[in-house]
Design a protein around this motif. Structure first.
Motif, PDB file in Angstrom:
ATOM      1  N   CYS A  50      97.468-104.542  10.299  1.00  0.00           N
ATOM      2  CA  CYS A  50      98.320-104.114   9.186  1.00  0.00           C
ATOM      3  C   CYS A  50      98.915-102.728   9.420  1.00  0.00           C
ATOM      4  CB  CYS A  50      97.529-104.127   7.881  1.00  0.00           C
ATOM      5  SG  CYS A  50      96.175-102.924   7.816  1.00  0.00           S
ATOM      6  N   MET A  51      98.342-101.976  10.354  1.00  0.00           N
ATOM      7  CA  MET A  51      98.804-100.644  10.733  1.00  0.00           C
ATOM      8  C   MET A  51      98.655 -99.602   9.632  1.00  0.00           C
ATOM      9  SD  MET A  51      99.595-101.254  13.843  1.00  0.00           S
ATOM     10  CE  MET A  51     100.506 -99.843  14.449  1.00  0.00           C
ATOM     11  N   MET A  52      97.872 -99.931   8.601  1.00  0.00           N
ATOM     12  CA  MET A  52      97.679 -98.963   7.524  1.00  0.00           C
ATOM     13  C   MET A  52      96.909 -97.736   8.005  1.00  0.00           C
ATOM     14  SD  MET A  52      99.359-100.069   5.008  1.00  0.00           S
ATOM     15  CE  MET A  52      98.808 -98.863   3.807  1.00  0.00           C
ATOM     16  N   CYS A  53      96.027 -97.922   9.018  1.00  0.00           N
ATOM     17  CA  CYS A  53      95.289 -96.764   9.535  1.00  0.00           C
ATOM     18  C   CYS A  53      96.230 -95.775  10.200  1.00  0.00           C
ATOM     19  CB  CYS A  53      94.187 -97.217  10.492  1.00  0.00           C
ATOM     20  SG  CYS A  53      94.762 -98.192  11.904  1.00  0.00           S
ATOM     21  N   VAL A  54      97.314 -96.296  10.793  1.00  0.00           N
ATOM     22  CA  VAL A  54      98.308 -95.434  11.421  1.00  0.00           C
ATOM     23  C   VAL A  54      99.147 -94.725  10.357  1.00  0.00           C
ATOM     24  CG1 VAL A  54     100.301 -95.366  12.971  1.00  0.00           C
ATOM     25  CG2 VAL A  54      98.400 -96.915  13.452  1.00  0.00           C
ATOM     26  N   GLN A  55      99.482 -95.449   9.298  1.00  0.00           N
ATOM     27  CA  GLN A  55     100.309 -94.878   8.243  1.00  0.00           C
ATOM     28  C   GLN A  55      99.556 -93.830   7.421  1.00  0.00           C
ATOM     29  OE1 GLN A  55     102.450 -97.787   5.858  1.00  0.00           O
ATOM     30  NE2 GLN A  55     102.492 -99.227   7.573  1.00  0.00           N
ATOM     31  N   LYS A  56      98.314 -94.181   7.038  1.00  0.00           N
ATOM     32  CA  LYS A  56      97.554 -93.280   6.159  1.00  0.00           C
ATOM     33  C   LYS A  56      96.861 -92.156   6.919  1.00  0.00           C
ATOM     34  CE  LYS A  56      96.595 -96.556   2.423  1.00  0.00           C
ATOM     35  NZ  LYS A  56      95.527 -97.177   1.589  1.00  0.00           N
ATOM     36  N   GLN A  57      96.365 -92.439   8.087  1.00  0.00           N
ATOM     37  CA  GLN A  57      95.625 -91.464   8.900  1.00  0.00           C
ATOM     38  C   GLN A  57      94.566 -90.725   8.077  1.00  0.00           C
ATOM     39  OE1 GLN A  57      98.359 -88.981  11.126  1.00  0.00           O
ATOM     40  NE2 GLN A  57      98.855 -90.654  12.505  1.00  0.00           N
ATOM     41  N   ASN A  58      93.776 -91.507   7.357  1.00  0.00           N
ATOM     42  CA  ASN A  58      92.693 -90.943   6.546  1.00  0.00           C
ATOM     43  C   ASN A  58      91.317 -91.204   7.155  1.00  0.00           C
ATOM     44  OD1 ASN A  58      92.461 -93.666   6.115  1.00  0.00           O
ATOM     45  ND2 ASN A  58      92.581 -93.581   3.875  1.00  0.00           N
ATOM     46  N   GLY A  59      91.305 -91.681   8.403  1.00  0.00           N
ATOM     47  CA  GLY A  59      90.048 -91.922   9.085  1.00  0.00           C
ATOM     48  C   GLY A  59      89.324 -93.175   8.665  1.00  0.00           C
TER      49      GLY A  59
END
Length: 204
Positions: A50-59
């Motif tokens: 989903c690439m949400m980790c890339v978008q949010k970058q909240n670890g």
């Protein structure tokens, strides 16, 4: 210092668990804080890309329904991460694969959050296929800019039924040596005045 051992086997008290705990013994003697976890047999979702980790970058991973973010938080805290798996058709268990895919990608998406940590693989095998399991785990460590220590042989033990790995004297001796090597490496890293090279990760 802290060492975290994560077992991907669905079988409690099995050969993978025995080996992982054997690795931790020299570290406990050396004064390390150690923790053992078993994720095998528990629901662990695979990466959804989903690439949400890339978008949010909240670890954190965007999937909150399982315990992967809890495991990831413990990995952030650890100085050494030891991942263990039995051999399933010459590869790791699906639970450990899901953990590797998600934690590895989240860490990369957050500036290489696992870089500079020690990573070691431990494999239980009945007969064949263990080297591929070993490679699968180490690929995540190496891609994450982690430090992978060697030992006196491949970090594997042979056995099928619970406890059989104890009869593999060479395998058990290797686990002890691996723990000692991790302890030495951790102490050496901690005493270094040179900072670990900064990791620049760009995922698009």
């Amino acid at each position: 210092m802290k060492a975290l051992a994560i077992n991907g086997s669905p079988r409690a008290g099995g050969n993978t668990e025995i080996m992982l705990k054997k690795v931790l013994e020299p570290l406990q003697v050396a004064g390390w804080t150690t923790e053992y976890l078993r994720i095998g047999g528990k629901p662990v979702w695979g990466c959804l890309a989903c690439m949400m980790c890339v978008q949010k970058q909240n670890g954190r991973c965007a999937i909150e329904e399982d315990g992967v973010n809890d495991y990831l938080a413990k990995m952030y805290e650890a100085d050494a991460i030891i991942l263990g798996s039995p051999t399933y058709f010459a590869d790791i268990t699906p639970e450990l694969k899901a953990l590797i895919d998600r934690t590895g990608f989240v860490a990369l998406a957050n500036g290489g959050a696992l870089s500079g940590k020690i990573g070691a693989a431990v494999v239980a095998v009945r007969r064949g296929g263990a080297s591929h399991v070993f490679n699968t785990i180490n690929h995540m460590f190496l891609t994450s800019s982690m430090i992978v220590p060697g030992s006196i042989y491949w970090n594997l033990g042979m056995g099928c039924q619970k406890g059989e790995v104890r009869e593999d004297e060479e395998g058990m001796r290797n686990m002890v040596h691996l723990g000692e090597t991790i302890g030495w490496l951790g102490k050496t890293i901690a005493s270094s005045e040179e900072p670990f090279p900064k990791v620049a990760v760009e995922l698009k």
